[in-house]
Design a protein around this motif. Structure first.
Motif, PDB file in Angstrom:
ATOM      1  N   PRO A   1     -22.806  50.187 -38.704  1.00  0.00           N
ATOM      2  CA  PRO A   1     -22.133  50.084 -37.657  1.00  0.00           C
ATOM      3  C   PRO A   1     -21.310  51.374 -37.282  1.00  0.00           C
ATOM      4  CG  PRO A   1     -22.295  48.047 -38.589  1.00  0.00           C
ATOM      5  CD  PRO A   1     -22.503  48.983 -40.239  1.00  0.00           C
ATOM      6  N   HIS A   2     -20.174  52.453 -38.012  1.00  0.00           N
ATOM      7  CA  HIS A   2     -19.214  52.503 -37.184  1.00  0.00           C
ATOM      8  C   HIS A   2     -19.881  53.761 -37.345  1.00  0.00           C
ATOM      9  CE1 HIS A   2     -15.570  50.772 -38.333  1.00  0.00           C
ATOM     10  NE2 HIS A   2     -16.358  49.741 -39.287  1.00  0.00           N
ATOM     11  N   VAL A   3     -20.844  54.601 -37.561  1.00  0.00           N
ATOM     12  CA  VAL A   3     -21.675  55.938 -37.344  1.00  0.00           C
ATOM     13  C   VAL A   3     -22.807  54.798 -36.244  1.00  0.00           C
ATOM     14  CG1 VAL A   3     -23.721  57.428 -37.761  1.00  0.00           C
ATOM     15  CG2 VAL A   3     -21.387  56.540 -39.681  1.00  0.00           C
ATOM     16  N   VAL A   4     -23.132  54.208 -35.753  1.00  0.00           N
ATOM     17  CA  VAL A   4     -23.724  54.398 -34.634  1.00  0.00           C
ATOM     18  C   VAL A   4     -22.750  53.874 -33.143  1.00  0.00           C
ATOM     19  CG1 VAL A   4     -25.179  52.362 -33.845  1.00  0.00           C
ATOM     20  CG2 VAL A   4     -25.069  52.777 -36.201  1.00  0.00           C
ATOM     21  N   ARG A   5     -21.987  52.967 -33.576  1.00  0.00           N
ATOM     22  CA  ARG A   5     -20.358  53.115 -32.326  1.00  0.00           C
ATOM     23  C   ARG A   5     -20.411  54.884 -32.551  1.00  0.00           C
ATOM     24  NH1 ARG A   5     -14.227  51.300 -33.342  1.00  0.00           N
ATOM     25  NH2 ARG A   5     -14.586  53.106 -34.440  1.00  0.00           N
ATOM     26  N   SER A   6     -20.429  55.630 -33.043  1.00  0.00           N
ATOM     27  CA  SER A   6     -19.968  57.125 -32.935  1.00  0.00           C
ATOM     28  C   SER A   6     -21.234  57.678 -32.183  1.00  0.00           C
ATOM     29  CB  SER A   6     -19.649  57.304 -33.996  1.00  0.00           C
ATOM     30  OG  SER A   6     -18.795  57.361 -33.995  1.00  0.00           O
TER      31      SER A   6
ATOM     32  N   GLY B   1     -21.003  58.850 -28.515  1.00  0.00           N
ATOM     33  CA  GLY B   1     -21.344  59.452 -27.948  1.00  0.00           C
ATOM     34  C   GLY B   1     -22.580  60.352 -27.245  1.00  0.00           C
ATOM     35  N   ALA B   2     -23.920  59.868 -26.876  1.00  0.00           N
ATOM     36  CA  ALA B   2     -24.351  59.990 -25.932  1.00  0.00           C
ATOM     37  C   ALA B   2     -24.864  59.285 -25.314  1.00  0.00           C
ATOM     38  CB  ALA B   2     -26.145  58.763 -26.388  1.00  0.00           C
ATOM     39  N   LEU B   3     -23.822  58.138 -24.793  1.00  0.00           N
ATOM     40  CA  LEU B   3     -23.538  57.418 -23.305  1.00  0.00           C
ATOM     41  C   LEU B   3     -21.950  58.365 -22.706  1.00  0.00           C
ATOM     42  CD1 LEU B   3     -24.236  53.778 -24.589  1.00  0.00           C
ATOM     43  CD2 LEU B   3     -25.536  55.353 -22.520  1.00  0.00           C
ATOM     44  N   GLN B   4     -21.720  59.285 -23.755  1.00  0.00           N
ATOM     45  CA  GLN B   4     -20.223  59.844 -22.916  1.00  0.00           C
ATOM     46  C   GLN B   4     -19.441  58.506 -22.314  1.00  0.00           C
ATOM     47  OE1 GLN B   4     -20.975  63.766 -20.864  1.00  0.00           O
ATOM     48  NE2 GLN B   4     -22.533  62.481 -20.648  1.00  0.00           N
ATOM     49  N   ILE B   5     -18.787  57.596 -23.236  1.00  0.00           N
ATOM     50  CA  ILE B   5     -17.626  56.467 -23.265  1.00  0.00           C
ATOM     51  C   ILE B   5     -17.164  56.664 -24.416  1.00  0.00           C
ATOM     52  CG2 ILE B   5     -19.114  55.692 -21.374  1.00  0.00           C
ATOM     53  CD1 ILE B   5     -19.592  53.202 -23.437  1.00  0.00           C
ATOM     54  N   PRO B   6     -15.334  56.266 -24.267  1.00  0.00           N
ATOM     55  CA  PRO B   6     -14.664  56.522 -25.625  1.00  0.00           C
ATOM     56  C   PRO B   6     -15.369  55.478 -26.581  1.00  0.00           C
ATOM     57  CG  PRO B   6     -13.422  55.662 -23.275  1.00  0.00           C
ATOM     58  CD  PRO B   6     -14.557  56.104 -23.221  1.00  0.00           C
TER      59      PRO B   6
ATOM     60  N   GLU C   1     -32.088  52.383 -29.183  1.00  0.00           N
ATOM     61  CA  GLU C   1     -31.247  50.993 -28.404  1.00  0.00           C
ATOM     62  C   GLU C   1     -29.952  52.261 -27.721  1.00  0.00           C
ATOM     63  OE1 GLU C   1     -30.564  53.269 -33.222  1.00  0.00           O
ATOM     64  OE2 GLU C   1     -31.900  52.876 -31.675  1.00  0.00           O
ATOM     65  N   ILE C   2     -30.357  54.121 -27.085  1.00  0.00           N
ATOM     66  CA  ILE C   2     -29.657  54.579 -26.228  1.00  0.00           C
ATOM     67  C   ILE C   2     -29.851  53.937 -24.894  1.00  0.00           C
ATOM     68  CG2 ILE C   2     -28.947  56.737 -25.331  1.00  0.00           C
ATOM     69  CD1 ILE C   2     -29.050  57.977 -27.894  1.00  0.00           C
ATOM     70  N   CYS C   3     -31.253  54.237 -24.838  1.00  0.00           N
ATOM     71  CA  CYS C   3     -31.227  53.478 -24.105  1.00  0.00           C
ATOM     72  C   CYS C   3     -31.345  51.797 -23.327  1.00  0.00           C
ATOM     73  CB  CYS C   3     -33.239  53.393 -23.334  1.00  0.00           C
ATOM     74  SG  CYS C   3     -33.606  55.468 -23.300  1.00  0.00           S
ATOM     75  N   LEU C   4     -30.865  51.192 -24.091  1.00  0.00           N
ATOM     76  CA  LEU C   4     -30.602  49.323 -24.089  1.00  0.00           C
ATOM     77  C   LEU C   4     -29.017  49.500 -23.544  1.00  0.00           C
ATOM     78  CD1 LEU C   4     -32.416  47.049 -25.034  1.00  0.00           C
ATOM     79  CD2 LEU C   4     -30.874  46.680 -26.870  1.00  0.00           C
ATOM     80  N   CYS C   5     -28.808  50.390 -24.524  1.00  0.00           N
ATOM     81  CA  CYS C   5     -27.067  50.168 -24.190  1.00  0.00           C
ATOM     82  C   CYS C   5     -26.733  51.041 -22.375  1.00  0.00           C
ATOM     83  CB  CYS C   5     -26.742  51.078 -24.860  1.00  0.00           C
ATOM     84  SG  CYS C   5     -26.311  50.607 -26.547  1.00  0.00           S
ATOM     85  N   TRP C   6     -27.543  51.848 -22.082  1.00  0.00           N
ATOM     86  CA  TRP C   6     -27.735  52.371 -20.081  1.00  0.00           C
ATOM     87  C   TRP C   6     -27.561  50.996 -19.310  1.00  0.00           C
ATOM     88  CZ3 TRP C   6     -31.211  52.628 -16.557  1.00  0.00           C
ATOM     89  CH2 TRP C   6     -29.844  53.056 -15.498  1.00  0.00           C
ATOM     90  N   LEU C   7     -28.383  50.907 -19.646  1.00  0.00           N
ATOM     91  CA  LEU C   7     -28.751  49.783 -18.701  1.00  0.00           C
ATOM     92  C   LEU C   7     -27.627  48.079 -18.956  1.00  0.00           C
ATOM     93  CD1 LEU C   7     -31.055  48.612 -17.003  1.00  0.00           C
ATOM     94  CD2 LEU C   7     -32.636  47.803 -18.785  1.00  0.00           C
TER      95      LEU C   7
END
Length: 773
Positions: free
Chosen positions: A214-219, A223-228, A253-259
């Motif tokens: 989970p921690h690496v996924v958070r990173s 990074g992809a979404l450009q948020i802290p 998951e990047i698309c999902l989180c962006w939405l």
């Protein structure tokens, strides 16, 4: 002192209580109010220019393309190895399609079925390009480029350049083979899946996802979404199998989180089996061209190899497209003492799904390749294959041993492992049976493989060894329970039990009073996650350190309450014992939290909680040894293969929980049987995957897996706190080599040798017919 539920005990798995009652919580079980479902439009071709996406106007608010994904960076997984060429993978295709199933558009609706209906109404306009499908053809100068900006289709060339020439010239025996391993698909019972929503109160993206780290996924997401990163929380629930497939960050998951950050409600994507098979989970496609130079007693004098890895269209985050190629040249020698060795390996880009690190990561292919070569040498000189192995294995008297590629073997007796397996499989009896023949006309064969599983290693790059300590948090609660939190995640290996056993070993608390929490970035220390068979070495070591620190603080308080010197007390059996009495850890915790007036003034201000880190003394890996031996029956008329007997002799150091170790070995071996006999993802010359359901992609069933007999040695590692070694991948490494050797042994009387896995009935029949012609 030993505890009934401590290290070495076959404790029933704590987590199984909820699983057997149907109370586990997987990503598909999580339901949040107002959740909407996601389906993706995927590329129908392997290589093309994207010309346009036609969306009906009535659906425009429910469909999102790359042009909509503002503020999103492409995935870049960059290896620090010299010469590596990185790729840029946009979450949704921008200009060029590079493999079938690549994401083109995201569709959202109240149900998955409705989202799929929307996806079916989207038209993709494209200009087809020639597909790069074969990893050998991809290296030709005139091959189409997967990435236009590259001068070729090579991610990385890496190797080990030893001086083999003089030994090769003098060797009386020379054996050459070309081998292939087919592309496989990781197939956990549960596919990938995520639910994401934006918590407006905490100003935080909350992601529930089936993830091994989970921690690496958070990173990766931050990074992809450009948020802290502090604005991203990843919660990994129970996981229905990982095997490396849930150790990545991808476009879904990047698309999902962006939405989720924009739409005001939770969104969920659950992978279906067709997506998993055709678009996401490829692995293990290798080619080997090897020459062994040996003397007439089977001793290898020099070994020369080239290898190719089909790494697919993109470098997957975070392990990169270099992971298997960089490992092959380093680990191909296995546990053999090779005096001269040379290997060149290439990671090649093709128009296929990115290759991912599957259980064993390069080792199953390397073990298969080397073990087939050992048997080929034996046939060439007329020796028993196990005798050739004995002539080349590193001996126990050489430990610790640095091999030809500088792999540091910490401990073990590989010849004894081999002898145990050979004795258990009854080699002499099998040879007698072969002489007599079978009444049904089937051919009997015996095969062996032996290997070293390099486990629990620290990260390496540029030849420099780097490490981050694994951390564990431990806290005694006011009622004497122990709360343990670690950043690693359980993917079926029983960490909730084995980490609790470590705590029992150090504190003597009842195992039912120990609660292990995993998989939540908000609650646990940072961890690089579950990979490389590192859980019990790294996380187990960290839990031991944290419990040792708790024990020191408990001892200090206990001694004060017993009115004795701290040097005279001992922490054991859930209490502090002094010369004239004892006090339970529960009573000490109660006094600390609820009756502080009873404590001395110099009580440790840090309380009864701590976070401690651990790394093994050797960061290059702890080596687990294993020998596999099997007997098969091959029907030369149908090509059918039956495994009649299977033995594994394993040395995983001190076994924290022997029952769980046995489960890991048997489960891994079942996967290895799939590698050897069944699993293959074929592609046509247009780059279309040809196995889109489990009717075409064959997995081993219960009748295909024999009763696997297990033998254990326990040679302690000198570099870990209990002498334990990693064991999560070993069962999956050895079967392909052992079974391939057994089949070739059975077919030797027909003059047939098969050099590609899986060895399917069709390949057997074709090889026999070709030999007859």
């Amino acid at each position: 002192m030993a505890h009934a539920n401590g290290v070495g005990a076959s404790v029933l798995r704590k987590e199984d209580d909820r699983f057997l009652r149907g109370q586990g919580q997987y990503i598909g079980d999580i339901s949040l109010d107002r959740t909407r479902e996601i389906a993706f439009v995927r590329a129908p071709v392997a290589h093309a220019r994207l010309l346009g996406i036609q969306i009906p106007e009535s659906l425009r608010s429910s469909v999102f393309t790359a042009n909509d994904l503002t503020g999103v960076k492409p995935i870049r997984a960059v290896s620090p190895l010299p010469g590596f060429k990185p790729s840029e993978q946009h979450p949704l295709v921008t200009e060029k399609i590079r493999h079938v199933g690549e994401l083109i558009a995201m569709c959202v609706a109240d149900t998955r079925a409705e989202a799929e209906d929307i996806a079916n109404q989207i038209t993709v306009d494209y200009e087809a390009l020639p597909a790069v499908v074969d990893m050998l053809d991809a290296q030709l100068p005139d091959a189409p480029r997967v990435h236009d900006e590259w001068s070729d289709n090579i991610y990385l060339e890496v190797g080990f350049d030893g001086d083999i020439e003089s030994a090769a010239r003098q060797a009386p025996v020379k054996v050459t083979r070309q081998l292939r391993t087919s592309r496989q698909v990781m197939s956990p019972i549960e596919g990938r899946g995520f639910i994401a929503h934006w918590d407006t109160r905490l100003n935080q993206l909350v992601v529930h996802g089936a993830s091994q780290f989970p921690h690496v996924v958070r990173s990766g997401l931050a990074g992809a979404l450009q948020i802290p990163e502090i604005q991203v929380r990843v919660i990994s629930p129970d996981i229905g199998g990982g095997f490396g497939y849930k150790a990545i960050v991808t476009g879904e998951e990047i698309c999902l989180c962006w939405l989720a950050m924009r739409c005001g409600h939770p969104v969920r994507w659950l992978e279906d089996r067709r997506e998993q098979l055709t678009a996401n989970a490829n692995c293990r496609e290798h080619y080997y061209d090897m020459t062994a130079f040996a003397d007439k007693n089977g001793k290898i004098l020099a070994f020369d190899a080239t290898a190719v890895v089909d790494s697919g269209a993109y470098s997957a985050f975070p392990f990169t497209a270099a992971i298997e190629a960089s490992q092959i040249s380093a680990i191909l020698p296995g546990p053999y003492d090779l005096p001269a060795y040379r290997c060149s390996t290439v990671a090649v880009a093709t128009n296929k799904t990115p290759q991912l690190p599957y259980r064993g990561v390069a080792r199953p292919g390397c073990c298969y390749a080397m073990e087939v070569m050992i048997d080929a040498i034996a046939r060439e000189i007329g020796m028993e294959p196990y005798e050739v192995r004995l002539a080349n294995l590193v001996g126990p008297e050489q430990m610790p041993f640095d091999n030809v590629t500088d792999k540091h073997f910490d401990s073990g007796d590989y010849p004894e492992l081999l002898r145990k397996a050979v004795t258990a499989i009854d080699l002499d009896g099998v040879r007698e049976r072969q002489k007599k023949g079978e009444p049904d006309g089937r051919l009997i064969g015996l095969g062996i493989s032996i290997f070293s599983e390099q486990t629990a290693h620290g990260a390496t790059a540029d030849g420099k060894r780097r490490v981050m300590h694994e951390q564990a948090f431990a806290r005694l609660t006011p009622d004497g329970r122990l709360d343990i939190r670690v950043g690693i995640q359980s993917i079926g290996q029983g960490l909730e039990t084995t980490l609790a056993q470590v705590a029992v070993e150090r504190l003597g608390i009842e195992i039912s009073h120990i609660h292990v929490r995993l998989g939540d970035t908000e609650l646990s220390p940072y961890s690089s996650g579950a990979w490389g068979s590192r859980g019990m070495v790294w996380a187990g070591g960290a839990v031991a350190r944290a419990c040792e620190e708790i024990a020191r603080r408990v001892a200090s308080i206990g001694a004060a309450l017993l009115q004795t010197e701290i040097a005279s007390v001992e922490v054991r059996d859930g209490g502090v014992y002094g010369p004239d009495g004892s006090i339970s850890i529960a009573d000490i915790a109660k006094a600390y939290y609820l009756s502080p007036a009873d404590l001395p003034g110099d009580t440790d201000s840090r309380g009864l909680e701590t976070t401690e880190g651990y790394a093994p003394d050797c960061l290059t890996g702890i080596h687990t040894g294993s020998a596999h031996a099997t007997v098969v029956a091959v029907d030369p008329e149908t090509g059918g293969v039956e495994i009649l007997d299977y033995v594994i002799a394993e040395d995983a150091g001190i076994l924290v929980n022997p029952m769980i170790v046995d489960g890991q070995l048997r489960g891994g071996a079942a996967q290895g049987i799939g590698t050897a006999l069944f699993e293959e993802m074929p592609y046509d010359d247009q780059g279309q995957p040809l196995a889109s359901t489990l009717a075409e992609y064959l997995l081993p069933g219960t009748t295909d897996v024999p009763n696997i007999r297990l033998l254990h040695m326990e040679t302690p590692s000198p570099y870990t706190n209990f002498g334990q070694k990693g064991v999560g991948e070993g069962g999956a490494i050895g079967p392909a080599g052992a079974i391939a050797n057994a089949i070739n042994d059975a077919l030797a009387s027909l003059g047939v040798e098969i050099c590609r896995i899986p060895i399917t009935p069709r390949r057997i029949i074709e090889a026999i017919e070709e030999q007859r012609r």
